[in-house]
Design a protein around this motif. Sequence first.
Motif, PDB file in Angstrom:
ATOM      1  N   SER A  11      31.594 -15.448  28.200  1.00  0.00           N
ATOM      2  CA  SER A  11      31.889 -14.016  28.126  1.00  0.00           C
ATOM      3  C   SER A  11      32.354 -13.628  26.728  1.00  0.00           C
ATOM      4  O   SER A  11      32.001 -12.555  26.213  1.00  0.00           O
ATOM      5  CB  SER A  11      32.964 -13.650  29.156  1.00  0.00           C
ATOM      6  OG  SER A  11      32.510 -13.873  30.465  1.00  0.00           O
ATOM      7  N   TYR A  12      33.136 -14.495  26.116  1.00  0.00           N
ATOM      8  CA  TYR A  12      33.630 -14.214  24.764  1.00  0.00           C
ATOM      9  C   TYR A  12      32.458 -14.053  23.800  1.00  0.00           C
ATOM     10  O   TYR A  12      32.410 -13.101  23.010  1.00  0.00           O
ATOM     11  CB  TYR A  12      34.545 -15.346  24.309  1.00  0.00           C
ATOM     12  CG  TYR A  12      35.294 -15.039  23.028  1.00  0.00           C
ATOM     13  CD1 TYR A  12      36.599 -14.561  23.080  1.00  0.00           C
ATOM     14  CD2 TYR A  12      34.700 -15.213  21.784  1.00  0.00           C
ATOM     15  CE1 TYR A  12      37.297 -14.266  21.916  1.00  0.00           C
ATOM     16  CE2 TYR A  12      35.385 -14.920  20.618  1.00  0.00           C
ATOM     17  CZ  TYR A  12      36.678 -14.441  20.698  1.00  0.00           C
ATOM     18  OH  TYR A  12      37.364 -14.140  19.538  1.00  0.00           O
ATOM     19  N   LEU A  13      31.505 -14.966  23.859  1.00  0.00           N
ATOM     20  CA  LEU A  13      30.339 -14.889  22.977  1.00  0.00           C
ATOM     21  C   LEU A  13      29.533 -13.619  23.224  1.00  0.00           C
ATOM     22  O   LEU A  13      29.000 -13.014  22.289  1.00  0.00           O
ATOM     23  CB  LEU A  13      29.449 -16.118  23.166  1.00  0.00           C
ATOM     24  CG  LEU A  13      30.019 -17.457  22.689  1.00  0.00           C
ATOM     25  CD1 LEU A  13      29.091 -18.590  23.094  1.00  0.00           C
ATOM     26  CD2 LEU A  13      30.231 -17.455  21.177  1.00  0.00           C
ATOM     27  N   ARG A  14      29.448 -13.216  24.474  1.00  0.00           N
ATOM     28  CA  ARG A  14      28.668 -12.022  24.818  1.00  0.00           C
ATOM     29  C   ARG A  14      29.389 -10.742  24.389  1.00  0.00           C
ATOM     30  O   ARG A  14      28.766  -9.814  23.866  1.00  0.00           O
ATOM     31  CB  ARG A  14      28.401 -11.986  26.321  1.00  0.00           C
ATOM     32  CG  ARG A  14      27.499 -10.820  26.748  1.00  0.00           C
ATOM     33  CD  ARG A  14      27.062 -10.930  28.184  1.00  0.00           C
ATOM     34  NE  ARG A  14      28.162 -10.650  29.112  1.00  0.00           N
ATOM     35  CZ  ARG A  14      28.796 -11.563  29.841  1.00  0.00           C
ATOM     36  NH1 ARG A  14      28.458 -12.854  29.739  1.00  0.00           N
ATOM     37  NH2 ARG A  14      29.762 -11.230  30.664  1.00  0.00           N
ATOM     38  N   PHE A  15      30.697 -10.687  24.594  1.00  0.00           N
ATOM     39  CA  PHE A  15      31.450  -9.482  24.278  1.00  0.00           C
ATOM     40  C   PHE A  15      31.747  -9.342  22.785  1.00  0.00           C
ATOM     41  O   PHE A  15      31.835  -8.223  22.274  1.00  0.00           O
ATOM     42  CB  PHE A  15      32.777  -9.473  25.041  1.00  0.00           C
ATOM     43  CG  PHE A  15      32.643  -9.333  26.520  1.00  0.00           C
ATOM     44  CD1 PHE A  15      31.586  -8.631  27.078  1.00  0.00           C
ATOM     45  CD2 PHE A  15      33.581  -9.906  27.370  1.00  0.00           C
ATOM     46  CE1 PHE A  15      31.462  -8.491  28.457  1.00  0.00           C
ATOM     47  CE2 PHE A  15      33.473  -9.782  28.739  1.00  0.00           C
ATOM     48  CZ  PHE A  15      32.405  -9.073  29.287  1.00  0.00           C
ATOM     49  N   TYR A  16      31.926 -10.469  22.097  1.00  0.00           N
ATOM     50  CA  TYR A  16      32.366 -10.438  20.699  1.00  0.00           C
ATOM     51  C   TYR A  16      31.444 -11.268  19.805  1.00  0.00           C
ATOM     52  O   TYR A  16      31.866 -12.249  19.185  1.00  0.00           O
ATOM     53  CB  TYR A  16      33.801 -10.964  20.590  1.00  0.00           C
ATOM     54  CG  TYR A  16      34.727 -10.438  21.646  1.00  0.00           C
ATOM     55  CD1 TYR A  16      34.976  -9.074  21.759  1.00  0.00           C
ATOM     56  CD2 TYR A  16      35.352 -11.302  22.543  1.00  0.00           C
ATOM     57  CE1 TYR A  16      35.835  -8.578  22.738  1.00  0.00           C
ATOM     58  CE2 TYR A  16      36.207 -10.814  23.522  1.00  0.00           C
ATOM     59  CZ  TYR A  16      36.442  -9.454  23.614  1.00  0.00           C
ATOM     60  OH  TYR A  16      37.282  -8.977  24.583  1.00  0.00           O
ATOM     61  N   PRO A  17      30.181 -10.904  19.694  1.00  0.00           N
ATOM     62  CA  PRO A  17      29.248 -11.715  18.897  1.00  0.00           C
ATOM     63  C   PRO A  17      29.589 -11.750  17.404  1.00  0.00           C
ATOM     64  O   PRO A  17      29.423 -12.782  16.753  1.00  0.00           O
ATOM     65  CB  PRO A  17      27.899 -11.030  19.135  1.00  0.00           C
ATOM     66  CG  PRO A  17      28.236  -9.639  19.565  1.00  0.00           C
ATOM     67  CD  PRO A  17      29.506  -9.750  20.332  1.00  0.00           C
ATOM     68  N   LEU A  87      43.229 -11.785  18.115  1.00  0.00           N
ATOM     69  CA  LEU A  87      43.756 -10.459  17.805  1.00  0.00           C
ATOM     70  C   LEU A  87      42.716  -9.433  17.369  1.00  0.00           C
ATOM     71  O   LEU A  87      42.935  -8.222  17.531  1.00  0.00           O
ATOM     72  CB  LEU A  87      44.833 -10.576  16.720  1.00  0.00           C
ATOM     73  CG  LEU A  87      46.005 -11.497  17.067  1.00  0.00           C
ATOM     74  CD1 LEU A  87      46.945 -11.630  15.877  1.00  0.00           C
ATOM     75  CD2 LEU A  87      46.754 -10.984  18.286  1.00  0.00           C
ATOM     76  N   THR A  88      41.602  -9.872  16.811  1.00  0.00           N
ATOM     77  CA  THR A  88      40.629  -8.906  16.292  1.00  0.00           C
ATOM     78  C   THR A  88      39.568  -8.440  17.292  1.00  0.00           C
ATOM     79  O   THR A  88      38.987  -7.367  17.089  1.00  0.00           O
ATOM     80  CB  THR A  88      39.916  -9.467  15.041  1.00  0.00           C
ATOM     81  OG1 THR A  88      39.075 -10.571  15.423  1.00  0.00           O
ATOM     82  CG2 THR A  88      40.911  -9.924  13.987  1.00  0.00           C
ATOM     83  N   PRO A  89      39.261  -9.185  18.377  1.00  0.00           N
ATOM     84  CA  PRO A  89      38.196  -8.755  19.285  1.00  0.00           C
ATOM     85  C   PRO A  89      38.316  -7.339  19.848  1.00  0.00           C
ATOM     86  O   PRO A  89      37.284  -6.673  20.035  1.00  0.00           O
ATOM     87  CB  PRO A  89      38.254  -9.808  20.407  1.00  0.00           C
ATOM     88  CG  PRO A  89      38.722 -11.045  19.724  1.00  0.00           C
ATOM     89  CD  PRO A  89      39.746 -10.538  18.751  1.00  0.00           C
ATOM     90  N   PRO A  90      39.533  -6.817  20.146  1.00  0.00           N
ATOM     91  CA  PRO A  90      39.584  -5.458  20.683  1.00  0.00           C
ATOM     92  C   PRO A  90      38.901  -4.419  19.796  1.00  0.00           C
ATOM     93  O   PRO A  90      38.284  -3.476  20.295  1.00  0.00           O
ATOM     94  CB  PRO A  90      41.092  -5.184  20.801  1.00  0.00           C
ATOM     95  CG  PRO A  90      41.708  -6.528  20.985  1.00  0.00           C
ATOM     96  CD  PRO A  90      40.880  -7.439  20.131  1.00  0.00           C
ATOM     97  N   LEU A  91      38.989  -4.594  18.481  1.00  0.00           N
ATOM     98  CA  LEU A  91      38.365  -3.613  17.595  1.00  0.00           C
ATOM     99  C   LEU A  91      36.844  -3.726  17.644  1.00  0.00           C
ATOM    100  O   LEU A  91      36.151  -2.720  17.509  1.00  0.00           O
ATOM    101  CB  LEU A  91      38.867  -3.781  16.160  1.00  0.00           C
ATOM    102  CG  LEU A  91      38.514  -2.614  15.226  1.00  0.00           C
ATOM    103  CD1 LEU A  91      39.211  -1.332  15.701  1.00  0.00           C
ATOM    104  CD2 LEU A  91      38.899  -2.916  13.789  1.00  0.00           C
ATOM    105  N   GLU A  92      36.325  -4.925  17.837  1.00  0.00           N
ATOM    106  CA  GLU A  92      34.874  -5.066  17.968  1.00  0.00           C
ATOM    107  C   GLU A  92      34.374  -4.341  19.212  1.00  0.00           C
ATOM    108  O   GLU A  92      33.311  -3.708  19.182  1.00  0.00           O
ATOM    109  CB  GLU A  92      34.467  -6.536  18.015  1.00  0.00           C
ATOM    110  CG  GLU A  92      32.952  -6.705  18.094  1.00  0.00           C
ATOM    111  CD  GLU A  92      32.473  -8.133  17.973  1.00  0.00           C
ATOM    112  OE1 GLU A  92      31.256  -8.365  18.065  1.00  0.00           O
ATOM    113  OE2 GLU A  92      33.316  -9.032  17.771  1.00  0.00           O
ATOM    114  N   ARG A  93      35.118  -4.397  20.309  1.00  0.00           N
ATOM    115  CA  ARG A  93      34.718  -3.697  21.527  1.00  0.00           C
ATOM    116  C   ARG A  93      34.759  -2.188  21.329  1.00  0.00           C
ATOM    117  O   ARG A  93      33.921  -1.453  21.848  1.00  0.00           O
ATOM    118  CB  ARG A  93      35.630  -4.084  22.705  1.00  0.00           C
ATOM    119  CG  ARG A  93      35.441  -5.489  23.220  1.00  0.00           C
ATOM    120  CD  ARG A  93      34.030  -5.780  23.691  1.00  0.00           C
ATOM    121  NE  ARG A  93      33.570  -4.931  24.787  1.00  0.00           N
ATOM    122  CZ  ARG A  93      33.797  -5.166  26.080  1.00  0.00           C
ATOM    123  NH1 ARG A  93      34.511  -6.230  26.441  1.00  0.00           N
ATOM    124  NH2 ARG A  93      33.324  -4.353  26.991  1.00  0.00           N
TER     125      ARG A  93
END
Length: 206
Positions: A11-17, A87-93
């Motif tokens: 899921s991490y790879l799919r949500f935050y490529p 910490l940075t993935p929320p901004l990618e979403r």
Amino acid sequence: MIFVRYENWKSYLRFYPATSLLLLANFVLFLIVSFDGGSTNVETMLRYGALYSLDPYKSDGWRYFASMFLHNGFEHLFFNSFALLVLTPPLERIMGSFRYLVLYLGSGLLGNVLSVSYYAQSSSIPHWLVGASGAIYGVYGGLLYIAMLQRDKMDEASRKMLYTLLIMGAVFSFLPSIGWMAHLGGAIGGFFIYGLMVRLFKSSRM
């Protein structure tokens, strides 16, 4: 709380490529450098793209990007990778992967430019600079914009967590061997790049 990661690795790879790609680039380059002279060897790091506050190196434009993916030892890599991973993935979403990459790289570039300019003018001692922290602080800057001006996009617990991270980051930025100017420049860059994108893409999810 947007800073808590619940995803499994698929899921991490799919949500935050984009974040996954940045992490991979940092690790791969660290391994290459480690087996070709060492990540703490100045000559090796300069060969692979470290910034340096003296000519002719400071005039090499490619270094301002390449240095974002180099790290001075495993500890440096570990802490920056942890920040990227958690910490940075929320901004990618929120932004989408492409815009997130533009902000990340643009912030890192601004932080590096300011760092080299600062050390070139303020110190007679040459400084070499590497690391993703300027770009990571750019992500923090984008999140700060959201916390302050788009409050509906961030819950109160996450907002308090972000403020705590920024305060701690400001304190640790002034420890020896830490590039505080890259942190400051990156954070400012991220804040304004995010704000510019909000205005450019008014009809999007930003």
